[in-house]
Structures are given as C-alpha cells and as structure tokens.
Design an enzyme around this catalytic site. Sequence first.
Site, PDB file in Angstrom:
ATOM      1  N   GLN A  25       1.142  -1.255   0.157  1.00 46.33           N
ATOM      2  CA  GLN A  25      -0.029  -0.293   0.194  1.00 46.33           C
ATOM      3  C   GLN A  25       0.784   0.904   0.002  1.00 46.33           C
ATOM      4  O   GLN A  25       1.652   1.451   0.332  1.00 46.33           O
ATOM      5  CB  GLN A  25      -0.200   0.540   1.663  1.00 46.33           C
ATOM      6  CG  GLN A  25      -2.315  -1.176   1.246  1.00 46.33           C
ATOM      7  CD  GLN A  25      -2.977  -0.975   0.731  1.00 46.33           C
ATOM      8  OE1 GLN A  25      -3.554   0.159   0.176  1.00 46.33           O
ATOM      9  NE2 GLN A  25      -4.250  -2.059   0.080  1.00 46.33           N
ATOM     10  N   TYR A  76      -6.062 -12.296  -2.406  1.00 47.26           N
ATOM     11  CA  TYR A  76      -5.274 -11.090  -2.742  1.00 47.26           C
ATOM     12  C   TYR A  76      -4.273 -10.868  -2.109  1.00 47.26           C
ATOM     13  O   TYR A  76      -4.479  -9.188  -1.309  1.00 47.26           O
ATOM     14  CB  TYR A  76      -5.872 -10.117  -3.423  1.00 47.26           C
ATOM     15  CG  TYR A  76      -7.253 -11.062  -4.283  1.00 47.26           C
ATOM     16  CD1 TYR A  76      -7.423 -10.257  -5.975  1.00 47.26           C
ATOM     17  CD2 TYR A  76      -8.756 -11.176  -3.765  1.00 47.26           C
ATOM     18  CE1 TYR A  76      -8.019 -11.485  -6.455  1.00 47.26           C
ATOM     19  CE2 TYR A  76      -9.138 -11.569  -4.284  1.00 47.26           C
ATOM     20  CZ  TYR A  76      -9.179 -11.399  -5.773  1.00 47.26           C
ATOM     21  OH  TYR A  76     -10.502 -12.343  -6.762  1.00 47.26           O
ATOM     22  N   ASP A 120      -9.132  -7.710  -0.819  1.00 47.37           N
ATOM     23  CA  ASP A 120      -8.921  -6.791  -1.624  1.00 47.37           C
ATOM     24  C   ASP A 120      -7.821  -6.773  -2.461  1.00 47.37           C
ATOM     25  O   ASP A 120      -6.874  -6.614  -2.777  1.00 47.37           O
ATOM     26  CB  ASP A 120      -6.995  -6.463  -0.163  1.00 47.37           C
ATOM     27  CG  ASP A 120      -6.962  -5.389  -0.750  1.00 47.37           C
ATOM     28  OD1 ASP A 120      -7.202  -4.298  -1.396  1.00 47.37           O
ATOM     29  OD2 ASP A 120      -5.350  -4.446   0.502  1.00 47.37           O
ATOM     30  N   CYS A 142     -10.633  -0.551  -4.411  1.00 49.81           N
ATOM     31  CA  CYS A 142     -10.092   0.363  -4.214  1.00 49.81           C
ATOM     32  C   CYS A 142     -10.445   1.005  -5.579  1.00 49.81           C
ATOM     33  O   CYS A 142     -10.291   1.701  -6.661  1.00 49.81           O
ATOM     34  CB  CYS A 142      -8.425   0.044  -5.022  1.00 49.81           C
ATOM     35  SG  CYS A 142      -8.577  -0.881  -6.234  1.00 49.81           S
TER      36      CYS A 142
HETATM   37  N1  SAH Z   1      -3.637  -7.100   0.498  1.00 47.52           N
HETATM   38  C1  SAH Z   1      -2.641  -6.737   0.054  1.00 47.52           C
HETATM   39  C2  SAH Z   1      -2.683  -6.441  -1.157  1.00 47.52           C
HETATM   40  C3  SAH Z   1      -3.339  -6.371  -2.355  1.00 47.52           C
HETATM   41  S1  SAH Z   1      -3.060  -5.758  -3.668  1.00 47.52           S
HETATM   42  C4  SAH Z   1      -1.944  -5.006   0.214  1.00 47.52           C
HETATM   43  O1  SAH Z   1      -2.821  -4.822   1.541  1.00 47.52           O
HETATM   44  O2  SAH Z   1      -1.197  -4.714   0.866  1.00 47.52           O
HETATM   45  C5  SAH Z   1      -4.263  -6.574  -5.302  1.00 47.52           C
HETATM   46  C6  SAH Z   1      -3.433  -8.263  -5.036  1.00 47.52           C
HETATM   47  O3  SAH Z   1      -3.681  -8.874  -5.402  1.00 47.52           O
HETATM   48  C7  SAH Z   1      -2.186  -7.359  -5.420  1.00 47.52           C
HETATM   49  O4  SAH Z   1      -0.695  -8.123  -5.063  1.00 47.52           O
HETATM   50  C8  SAH Z   1      -2.125  -9.294  -6.630  1.00 47.52           C
HETATM   51  O5  SAH Z   1      -0.835  -9.564  -7.380  1.00 47.52           O
HETATM   52  C9  SAH Z   1      -2.934  -9.894  -6.433  1.00 47.52           C
HETATM   53  N2  SAH Z   1      -3.989 -10.100  -7.364  1.00 47.52           N
HETATM   54  C10 SAH Z   1      -4.252  -9.875  -8.410  1.00 47.52           C
HETATM   55  N3  SAH Z   1      -4.843 -10.689  -9.258  1.00 47.52           N
HETATM   56  C11 SAH Z   1      -5.661 -11.999  -7.844  1.00 47.52           C
HETATM   57  C12 SAH Z   1      -6.049 -13.209  -8.229  1.00 47.52           C
HETATM   58  N4  SAH Z   1      -6.802 -13.318  -9.528  1.00 47.52           N
HETATM   59  N5  SAH Z   1      -6.001 -14.363  -7.090  1.00 47.52           N
HETATM   60  C13 SAH Z   1      -5.168 -13.874  -6.464  1.00 47.52           C
HETATM   61  N6  SAH Z   1      -4.563 -12.312  -5.959  1.00 47.52           N
HETATM   62  C14 SAH Z   1      -4.119 -11.166  -7.354  1.00 47.52           C
END
Ligand code: SAH
Length: 478
Positions: A306, A335, A404, A431
């Site tokens: 973030q 995610y 997320d 987001c």
């Molecule tokens: N929860 C974390 C990251 C959120 S960003 C935080 O708070 O820092 C969203 C993340 O989802 C990214 O790291 C991206 O690589 C991942 N992502 C994208 N598509 C996805 C999917 N289909 N399944 C799981 N993760 C995914």
Amino acid sequence: MPSKRYQQSPSRPTRRPIPPIEVAIGDRFPLTIKKLGINGQGIGYFKHKVCFVPQTIPGEIIVAEVTAVHEKYLEAKIHRLKKASPDRVPPKDDYAGLAGGFELEHLAYQRQLAYKRQVVLDSLAKFRPFGYQHYQVRPTIAAPHPYGYRNKAQFQIRQIDGQVVAGLYRANSHEVIDMVTCAVQMPATMQAMRQLVQWIQELQIPVYDEEANSGIIKTIAIRESRSTGEIQVTFITNSRKLPHKRLLLDKIQTELPAVRSVMQNFNPGDTPLIWGKETTKLAGDDYLTESLMGLDFHLSARSFLQLHPEQTETLYEEAAKAIDLTPNDTLIDAYAGIGTIGLSLASRVKRVLGMETIPEAVADANRNAALNEITNARYEVGTAEEVMPRWRQEGLTFDAIIVDPPRTGLDQVFIDQILQEKPHKFAYISCNMATLARNLTRLIPTYRVDYIQPIDMMPQTPRCEAVVKLVLNDHHHQ
Ligand code: SAH
C-alpha cells in the site's frame, strides 16, 4: 483526437430535438461547473454536451477553451476563472493537474473527502445492487497527513535540451514533466530523486530516448520505509550495463546514507511496462523493511505494498472491525500481496490462509510470517479462484474472509465459490467503486451490506478506497 472542425451528423436532416453543435479545438465559451467526474475533473454542459475541465470545482464559472472534441463529450481547460469556488486552494505543485497522482491539489481537503463518499454513492446508483438506496455509506475517514505520505515514486528519466529530467508523463502523452517538487511524496524520496538526477547529469550517464530506443536509464523507482526512514533505489534500465556504476554507487553510499538497498531492473526496448523481469542487487540489502501493525515486513523491489503506510494501518483496522474476529476463526486473506493483512491479524485467530498470484510476493509473505514468528499462517501462489477449490478439497472450512482485489474486482468464479462457502464474516476492501458496486449485485442477497466505510488512502488524487462490511443474511446460514 480530431483536430479539424467537428460536426455531428452533417448530412442527416435535423429531426432530433437537440441540434448538432459545431465546436472546434480552441473555441471558448462560458461554462458553469456542475459536478466532479470519476477522475476528479469538473463537468459542465455546453449546449447539452458534457464538457470535462480538469482543475475546476462545482459552482465555479469559467471561460472554457476546448482542447479536444469527441462524439459524446468535450475536453477543455480553464481560459479564465470568472468565479472561483470558496473550496479552491493554491496547489502545492506547479504542475498539479497536468499528470496523474495529485490532480486534486486545488480542492480543499474536506471537499476531497466529501467527493470520495459521493463517488461511492454514484457507483451504487449506476449499478444498483439490491437495496442500494438503504446502504449506510459513512463519511470518508481523513488522512491525518494529506501531504508527504506516499512511500513510492516511479519517475521517468529523460533528457530534454541536454538537461536530465525526472517525473511523470503529462496526461495522455509521453512528455515527461520535470518534477522538482511533488508534495504527496515523502520528502526524503524527493531529495534522493533530485540528487540522483543531478549525478546522472554530472556523470553523463546515458538516459533513455524513447524515439531512438537508445540510452540506458529509463526509470528510477524509490521506495521509502516510514518506520525506519530507509530507502530502496531501483534503476530500471534499457541494457544490463550501467555506465559509471561504481562512481554512482560510491556517491550514493557517501552522500545518501538513508539508502539501504540499490537494485537494477533490466527492461529492454520500447514497452508499456515499467518493470522488466530481471532484478539484480547493486549494493546493500535486496529488501526494504517496513513496520505495520507492530510487525516487520521485508519487501522485495517488485512486491506490492500500500502506498500510504499511515492510512494502511487504519484500513486494516477497519477491515478487522468489519469481521469481528474470535480466536477460533479461520481467516482467508485473499489477494494477499506480501501478507500484510493476514499476518497482522494472525494473533487474533486460529489460522490464516492466503493466496496471491505473484510468486515473489507469496515468498515474501511466508518469509514475513517466519520473521515475525507467526506459525498459524500459510500463503499460496495462484488466483483466488484456483486456490479456493484446492483448500476445499483439503477439507478446510472458513469463518471469515477479507478480499482486497485489484481494480478489476472479484472474478465471477470466485464470487460463486464464496456464495457456496458462505463464510459468515466478510470484509471487502475495494479500490474501485465501480467494480465493487458490480460485485455487490452478485453477492446480495446472500449477503447484505451492513455499511460501507470510505477511507482516504490517496489524498490529492481522485482515487477512493472503501471497506464494506458484509453480513450473511439469516436464511442463508446453514
Ligand atoms: N492485500 C494486499 C495487496 C492488495 S493489492 C495489501 O494490502 O497490501 C491486490 C493484490 O492482488 C496484488 O498483489 C495482485 O498481485 C493480487 N492479485 C491480482 N489478481 C489476483 C487473483 N486473481 N487472485 C489472487 N491475487 C490476485
């Protein structure tokens, strides 16, 4: 973009009630700004046609000058501000509004917060998930420090008239704006950036030339840790070699003591992607340490974090509040990035399971679990919709889930899996209010929206973040 005079349906007889308007680039007319659009631009109507004007505020009266003509809408800039809004404040950066990342610097912060809540309401009204008129949409949680918060800068490096410049692209172009200041960035990041640019100039290290696809340094990425003040610098380059590397590293070591890690990412050729596949260490550590929620996280140059560390803790606490965890719960961190959410909450539950598509991030997540002596968390590589059936096959059951997702929202397959699994505690961190509203149309009525809590993660930008508390409707309990 049409540069000639544009006319709607010139040959058709005018049967429509609204006569075709003739308007060209450079035309000027008075315009009253009625509302703000999804990208933070002011919206007015010129002869019933939508006209977007960046850097304007509802209630303002301007003389607009047309900059682009499209079939459905016009784009314009302020030629003259005839009546300014009381919410107008002087932007801290000269080029605010010319590039993404700080386009609302002209708008008083309180108004930015109200705008972000309104974006939630507008998205709900557009996609109309069941019962949306009755959702509780709370006031946006403000950032305590709406400037100097951003922990990462990725500036394009170019040469203009012999001068090395560093900044972001001007909107809709590949012209780099030289950003001497950038009030949303953490100050030390900007100091390091300007210092590096000066050394690149002095040492005459070749910088990238997009047209000729020649030169070497394309981008400098700087990431700063709020907790330690340490900095990671990554040079993203067009070739593996970096001329004057030793001299540059010596200067960094002696004159930029906050720099703890220097990396190089090789990204050859003319590509829209900023990062290439190959990242190597030039000096120091190959990770940066940030502390969140009382834990230490190591992050590699490529891993997602973030952008606003101070508000991140508020965001995570809001997600935790929405699911009200108990020590017997099994929590899914979907995610997951580098596992910051699940690991932060691991001590409050029996078990955490997380998934994420980027292998480096998953490796970071599992390393970070070990670093913090967390033994009840496990992270796996894969999309949410791939990993979920594997866990079900293992016979795992889940009480709580935090999702997320990126701007694209949840995959329909994953939504179906959630609807089958029915974890009774569910927090959705979004987001992108449009994909959130669309996803809600599917999640309801199995779940109902208890409330939506917008949180300002990106002050001075139109970007919105929100935590949604979803509750399983009674008749859906097993
Ligand atoms: N929860 C974390 C990251 C959120 S960003 C935080 O708070 O820092 C969203 C993340 O989802 C990214 O790291 C991206 O690589 C991942 N992502 C994208 N598509 C996805 C999917 N289909 N399944 C799981 N993760 C995914």
